[in-house]
Enzyme design. Structure first.
Site, mmCIF file in Angstrom:
data_model
loop_
_atom_site.group_PDB
_atom_site.id
_atom_site.type_symbol
_atom_site.label_atom_id
_atom_site.label_comp_id
_atom_site.label_asym_id
_atom_site.label_seq_id
_atom_site.Cartn_x
_atom_site.Cartn_y
_atom_site.Cartn_z
ATOM 1 C CG ASN A 9 -1.607 1.424 1.424
ATOM 2 O OD1 ASN A 9 -1.817 2.310 0.509
ATOM 3 N ND2 ASN A 9 -2.325 1.233 2.354
ATOM 4 C CD1 TRP A 10 3.101 0.881 -2.966
ATOM 5 C CD2 TRP A 10 3.307 2.300 -4.137
ATOM 6 N NE1 TRP A 10 4.059 -0.148 -3.737
ATOM 7 C CE2 TRP A 10 3.847 0.937 -5.191
ATOM 8 C CE3 TRP A 10 3.580 3.241 -5.628
ATOM 9 C CZ2 TRP A 10 4.946 0.685 -6.038
ATOM 10 C CZ3 TRP A 10 3.703 3.030 -6.661
ATOM 11 C CH2 TRP A 10 4.940 1.191 -6.508
ATOM 12 C CE LYS A 11 0.047 3.104 5.034
ATOM 13 N NZ LYS A 11 -0.075 3.736 5.628
ATOM 14 C CG HIS A 94 -5.392 1.878 5.103
ATOM 15 N ND1 HIS A 94 -5.583 2.749 6.734
ATOM 16 C CD2 HIS A 94 -5.491 1.906 5.066
ATOM 17 C CE1 HIS A 94 -4.193 2.611 6.399
ATOM 18 N NE2 HIS A 94 -3.725 1.387 5.658
ATOM 19 C CD GLU A 96 -3.276 5.919 7.088
ATOM 20 O OE1 GLU A 96 -2.962 5.682 5.104
ATOM 21 O OE2 GLU A 96 -2.138 5.338 7.136
ATOM 22 C CD GLU A 164 -3.468 -2.824 6.547
ATOM 23 O OE1 GLU A 164 -2.470 -2.764 6.613
ATOM 24 O OE2 GLU A 164 -4.070 -1.466 7.459
ATOM 25 N N GLY A 170 2.325 2.042 10.749
ATOM 26 C CA GLY A 170 2.992 3.698 10.182
ATOM 27 C C GLY A 170 4.032 4.004 11.819
ATOM 28 C CB SER A 210 4.685 -1.636 12.049
ATOM 29 O OG SER A 210 4.613 -0.666 11.754
ATOM 30 N N GLY A 231 2.243 -0.745 4.563
ATOM 31 C CA GLY A 231 2.465 0.243 4.359
ATOM 32 C C GLY A 231 4.359 0.974 3.214
ATOM 33 N N GLY A 232 4.897 1.618 4.619
ATOM 34 C CA GLY A 232 6.126 2.017 4.520
ATOM 35 C C GLY A 232 7.257 1.294 3.901
HETATM 36 P P1 PGA Z 1 2.605 0.241 7.318
HETATM 37 O O1 PGA Z 1 1.060 0.518 6.914
HETATM 38 O O2 PGA Z 1 2.977 -0.690 7.370
HETATM 39 O O3 PGA Z 1 3.244 1.266 6.814
HETATM 40 O O4 PGA Z 1 2.446 0.519 9.171
HETATM 41 C C1 PGA Z 1 0.385 -0.609 6.618
HETATM 42 C C2 PGA Z 1 -1.197 -0.189 6.143
HETATM 43 O O5 PGA Z 1 -1.638 1.363 6.487
HETATM 44 O O6 PGA Z 1 -1.590 -1.180 5.375
#
Ligand code: PGA
Length: 258
Positions: A9-11, A94, A96, A164, A170, A210, A231-232
């Site tokens: 997930n590149w966000k 998600h 977010e 999640e 994050g 994470s 994500g990251g």
């Molecule tokens: P993260 O994000 O790996 O940066 O913690 C995961 C996600 O939000 O899907």
């Protein structure tokens, strides 16, 4: 038999140029790793360019969001039909989106249905906040998120779930493998009770929060966890490749046997 999956997930990261650069760095390596579903979820504006780059490879494409209407006066939104041409997966719900864009259970439910209708596979995210976790309310919160619609039986044959915990996203503070396994086991049990053993056994459930190349094995070694939403670490080609590679080494034989 469930196929292991790693989705990146590149966000809201990468320009189109940067997206192309990132895919070019990992395309060949990713394509060579078998027995894992590899999904890249770049921002909307890079979907077409990434689609072209991964054409003919084993890499799959996903979007990060969707609107539930087919078309019309919804300035700025992207419809399921527009995405169906471009990609196979779509991340829905998600945390977010729930937190910053006020997406409710009802909206998320509509989005899942709209995606399934056009043949997109939703990656439906659920998870609890830190205070809910600390108050011992994780199972209650997840149950609520899973049951916000009554006719969800057909969902679970067509979608992927991502557990999640919001406090792990994050933050660099991942859940432990045991914690995530236990909670995902609970989710599977819930689905089993509600929709039957078969549906529960077949649904692919990812852990997210994470995940890095250094801790992925802790999750993948757990029996209930089928992969990760990353994500990251999905923005770094070498990290992402190492995550997918370890998943294939640890879990890949399962899909081979299946
Ligand atoms: P993260 O994000 O790996 O940066 O913690 C995961 C996600 O939000 O899907």
């Amino acid at each position: 038999m469930r196929v292991p999956m790693i989705a990146g997930n590149w966000k809201m990261n990468t320009t189109v140029g940067e997206a192309i650069e990132l895919v070019n760095k990992m395309r060949q390596g990713l394509d060579q790793i078998d027995n894992v579903e590899k999904v890249l979820c770049p921002p909307f504006i890079s979907l077409a360019a990434v689609k072209e780059l991964i054409e003919g490879s084993s890499i799959k494409l996903g979007a990060q969001n969707i609107y539930f209407e087919e078309k019309g006066a919804y300035t700025g939104e992207i419809s399921p039909l527009m995405l169906a041409d471009l990609c196979e997966f779509v991340i829905i719900g998600h945390s977010e989106r729930r937190q910053y864009f006020n997406e409710t259970g009802e909206m998320i439910d509509k989005k899942v249905k709209a995606a399934l209708k056009v043949g997109l596979k939703p990656i439906l995210c659920i998870g609890e906040r830190l205070e809910e976790n600390e108050a011992g309310r994780t199972e209650e919160v997840l149950t609520k998120q899973l049951s916000s619609s009554s006719d969800r039986i057909y969902y679970f044959s067509g979608l992927i779930l991502a557990y999640e915990p919001i406090w792990a996203i994050g933050t660099g503070r991942a859940a432990t493998g045991e914690q995530a396994n236990e909670t995902i086991g609970f989710i599977r049990q819930y689905i089993s009770k509600r929709y039957g053993k078969r549906v529960a056994q077949d649904v692919c459930i990812l852990y997210g929060g994470s995940v890095t190349a250094d801790n992925i094995s802790e999750f993948i070694n757990q029996p209930e966890i089928d992969g990760a939403l990353v994500g990251g670490a999905s923005l770094k080609a070498d990290q992402f490749l190492r995550i997918v590679k370890q998943t294939s080494e640890i879990k890949g034989h399962l899909s081979e046997e299946g």
